[in-house]
Design a protein around this motif. Structure first.
Motif, PDB file in Angstrom:
ATOM      1  N   THR A  70       0.296  -6.922  30.710  1.00  7.55           N
ATOM      2  CA  THR A  70       1.544  -5.962  29.803  1.00  7.55           C
ATOM      3  C   THR A  70       2.650  -6.120  29.821  1.00  7.55           C
ATOM      4  O   THR A  70       3.291  -6.189  28.414  1.00  7.55           O
ATOM      5  CB  THR A  70       1.445  -4.794  30.883  1.00  7.55           C
ATOM      6  OG1 THR A  70       2.076  -5.529  32.433  1.00  7.55           O
ATOM      7  CG2 THR A  70       0.421  -3.751  31.544  1.00  7.55           C
ATOM      8  N   ILE A  71       2.755  -7.382  30.131  1.00 11.03           N
ATOM      9  CA  ILE A  71       4.261  -8.218  29.924  1.00 11.03           C
ATOM     10  C   ILE A  71       4.285  -8.503  28.323  1.00 11.03           C
ATOM     11  O   ILE A  71       4.806  -8.477  27.355  1.00 11.03           O
ATOM     12  CB  ILE A  71       4.596  -8.922  30.673  1.00 11.03           C
ATOM     13  CG1 ILE A  71       4.878  -8.435  31.769  1.00 11.03           C
ATOM     14  CG2 ILE A  71       5.696  -9.420  30.011  1.00 11.03           C
ATOM     15  CD1 ILE A  71       5.170  -9.071  33.090  1.00 11.03           C
ATOM     16  N   VAL A  72       2.653  -9.282  28.042  1.00  7.82           N
ATOM     17  CA  VAL A  72       2.930  -9.577  26.800  1.00  7.82           C
ATOM     18  C   VAL A  72       2.956  -8.473  25.808  1.00  7.82           C
ATOM     19  O   VAL A  72       3.372  -8.749  24.481  1.00  7.82           O
ATOM     20  CB  VAL A  72       1.381 -10.499  26.614  1.00  7.82           C
ATOM     21  CG1 VAL A  72       1.075 -10.959  25.200  1.00  7.82           C
ATOM     22  CG2 VAL A  72       1.416 -11.235  27.337  1.00  7.82           C
ATOM     23  N   LEU A  73       1.867  -7.461  25.941  1.00 10.78           N
ATOM     24  CA  LEU A  73       2.276  -6.036  25.423  1.00 10.78           C
ATOM     25  C   LEU A  73       3.385  -5.965  24.700  1.00 10.78           C
ATOM     26  O   LEU A  73       3.847  -5.514  23.628  1.00 10.78           O
ATOM     27  CB  LEU A  73       1.129  -5.440  25.788  1.00 10.78           C
ATOM     28  CG  LEU A  73      -0.797  -5.961  25.749  1.00 10.78           C
ATOM     29  CD1 LEU A  73      -1.596  -4.419  25.959  1.00 10.78           C
ATOM     30  CD2 LEU A  73      -1.063  -6.145  24.397  1.00 10.78           C
ATOM     31  N   GLY A  74       4.515  -5.712  26.278  1.00 15.04           N
ATOM     32  CA  GLY A  74       5.557  -5.389  25.940  1.00 15.04           C
ATOM     33  C   GLY A  74       6.234  -6.268  25.070  1.00 15.04           C
ATOM     34  O   GLY A  74       6.880  -5.012  24.101  1.00 15.04           O
ATOM     35  N   LEU A  75       6.231  -7.043  25.462  1.00 22.84           N
ATOM     36  CA  LEU A  75       7.257  -7.693  24.305  1.00 22.84           C
ATOM     37  C   LEU A  75       6.424  -8.041  22.943  1.00 22.84           C
ATOM     38  O   LEU A  75       7.176  -7.998  22.204  1.00 22.84           O
ATOM     39  CB  LEU A  75       7.070  -9.359  25.204  1.00 22.84           C
ATOM     40  CG  LEU A  75       7.545  -9.972  25.820  1.00 22.84           C
ATOM     41  CD1 LEU A  75       7.377 -11.067  26.114  1.00 22.84           C
ATOM     42  CD2 LEU A  75       9.704  -9.957  25.643  1.00 22.84           C
ATOM     43  N   MET A  76       5.204  -8.460  22.958  1.00 17.93           N
ATOM     44  CA  MET A  76       4.775  -8.255  21.066  1.00 17.93           C
ATOM     45  C   MET A  76       5.116  -6.619  20.578  1.00 17.93           C
ATOM     46  O   MET A  76       5.268  -6.836  19.746  1.00 17.93           O
ATOM     47  CB  MET A  76       2.919  -8.130  21.361  1.00 17.93           C
ATOM     48  CG  MET A  76       2.326  -9.287  21.667  1.00 17.93           C
ATOM     49  SD  MET A  76       0.981 -10.107  22.541  1.00 17.93           S
ATOM     50  CE  MET A  76       0.523 -10.157  19.602  1.00 17.93           C
ATOM     51  N   PHE A  77       5.083  -5.599  21.391  1.00 16.55           N
ATOM     52  CA  PHE A  77       5.047  -4.198  20.755  1.00 16.55           C
ATOM     53  C   PHE A  77       6.211  -3.600  20.870  1.00 16.55           C
ATOM     54  O   PHE A  77       7.092  -2.806  20.112  1.00 16.55           O
ATOM     55  CB  PHE A  77       3.679  -3.719  20.463  1.00 16.55           C
ATOM     56  CG  PHE A  77       2.892  -4.436  20.738  1.00 16.55           C
ATOM     57  CD1 PHE A  77       2.289  -4.670  19.587  1.00 16.55           C
ATOM     58  CD2 PHE A  77       1.454  -4.183  21.641  1.00 16.55           C
ATOM     59  CE1 PHE A  77       1.407  -5.899  19.758  1.00 16.55           C
ATOM     60  CE2 PHE A  77       0.831  -5.428  21.778  1.00 16.55           C
ATOM     61  CZ  PHE A  77       0.593  -5.536  19.983  1.00 16.55           C
ATOM     62  N   ARG A  78       7.053  -3.779  21.710  1.00 17.02           N
ATOM     63  CA  ARG A  78       7.608  -2.725  22.052  1.00 17.02           C
ATOM     64  C   ARG A  78       9.208  -3.386  22.449  1.00 17.02           C
ATOM     65  O   ARG A  78      10.339  -2.975  22.232  1.00 17.02           O
ATOM     66  CB  ARG A  78       7.396  -2.002  23.280  1.00 17.02           C
ATOM     67  CG  ARG A  78       6.332  -0.796  23.446  1.00 17.02           C
ATOM     68  CD  ARG A  78       6.847   0.078  21.553  1.00 17.02           C
ATOM     69  NE  ARG A  78       7.409   0.863  22.612  1.00 17.02           N
ATOM     70  CZ  ARG A  78       8.375   1.659  22.095  1.00 17.02           C
ATOM     71  NH1 ARG A  78       7.730   1.872  20.821  1.00 17.02           N
ATOM     72  NH2 ARG A  78       8.798   3.193  22.497  1.00 17.02           N
ATOM     73  N   ALA A  79       9.545  -4.521  22.307  1.00 18.62           N
ATOM     74  CA  ALA A  79      10.772  -5.646  22.745  1.00 18.62           C
ATOM     75  C   ALA A  79      11.790  -5.404  21.912  1.00 18.62           C
ATOM     76  O   ALA A  79      11.212  -5.298  20.767  1.00 18.62           O
ATOM     77  CB  ALA A  79      10.513  -6.652  23.371  1.00 18.62           C
ATOM     78  N   GLU A  80      13.224  -5.591  22.756  1.00 17.27           N
ATOM     79  CA  GLU A  80      14.171  -5.680  20.958  1.00 17.27           C
ATOM     80  C   GLU A  80      13.605  -7.101  19.976  1.00 17.27           C
ATOM     81  O   GLU A  80      13.343  -7.799  20.862  1.00 17.27           O
ATOM     82  CB  GLU A  80      15.544  -6.927  22.388  1.00 17.27           C
ATOM     83  CG  GLU A  80      15.972  -5.965  22.927  1.00 17.27           C
ATOM     84  CD  GLU A  80      16.465  -4.582  21.806  1.00 17.27           C
ATOM     85  OE1 GLU A  80      17.276  -4.555  21.093  1.00 17.27           O
ATOM     86  OE2 GLU A  80      16.077  -3.195  22.554  1.00 17.27           O
ATOM     87  N   ILE A  81      14.266  -7.140  19.344  1.00 15.74           N
ATOM     88  CA  ILE A  81      13.802  -8.193  18.017  1.00 15.74           C
ATOM     89  C   ILE A  81      13.923  -9.868  18.743  1.00 15.74           C
ATOM     90  O   ILE A  81      12.874  -9.900  18.863  1.00 15.74           O
ATOM     91  CB  ILE A  81      14.095  -7.371  16.589  1.00 15.74           C
ATOM     92  CG1 ILE A  81      13.687  -8.554  15.493  1.00 15.74           C
ATOM     93  CG2 ILE A  81      16.588  -8.263  17.072  1.00 15.74           C
ATOM     94  CD1 ILE A  81      12.427  -7.836  14.871  1.00 15.74           C
ATOM     95  N   ALA A  82      15.276  -9.853  18.499  1.00 21.01           N
ATOM     96  CA  ALA A  82      15.912 -10.816  19.593  1.00 21.01           C
ATOM     97  C   ALA A  82      14.200 -11.747  20.648  1.00 21.01           C
ATOM     98  O   ALA A  82      14.445 -13.059  20.581  1.00 21.01           O
ATOM     99  CB  ALA A  82      16.317 -11.101  20.688  1.00 21.01           C
TER     100      ALA A  82
END
Length: 122
Positions: A70-82
């Motif tokens: 879930t962390i990977v998916l969150g980083l790939m799709f919903r995280a800040e651009i940085a």
């Protein structure tokens, strides 16, 4: 029938958190990410999915637990651009980048491209 189904399923280890007991390997991770990803239409989508798995996979275990997934998916799709850019950068560094995937042009090719670029700017 219910008893046989329950007895056939593996017992959960109560000493570990339940999120760490469910693991997904690379062969299952890639199709899931491609199915959920807006990157799936790209030319290098499968390669990026494999590298994302390698960034978060510990060498000691052979898979990602549900929390890491879930962390990977969150980083790939919903995280800040940085944060997404940091992930993309990590996906192009070892251990995500395997030695056989490294393309290093020869010195002559680099010098030739450098010379060509300097002529086109004049």
């Amino acid at each position: 029938m219910t008893g046989s189904f329950l007895s056939a399923s593996p017992a959960l280890d109560q000493t570990h958190h339940f999120l760490s007991q469910y693991k997904i390997d690379e062969e299952k991770f890639v199709p899931l990410v491609l199915a959920l990803s807006p990157w799936s239409g790209g030319e290098h989508a499968e390669l990026l999915a494999r590298r994302a798995f390698r960034v978060f996979n510990n060498a000691t275990d052979s898979g990602l637990n549900f929390k890491d997934f879930t962390i990977v998916l969150g980083l790939m799709f919903r995280a800040e651009i940085a944060d997404r850019l940091k992930l993309l950068f990590a996906m192009h560094q070892p251990p995500a980048l395997m030695p056989d995937e490294m393309d290093s042009p020869s010195q002559e090719t680099r010098k030739g491209k450098l010379l060509e670029s300097s002529y086109t700017t004049i």
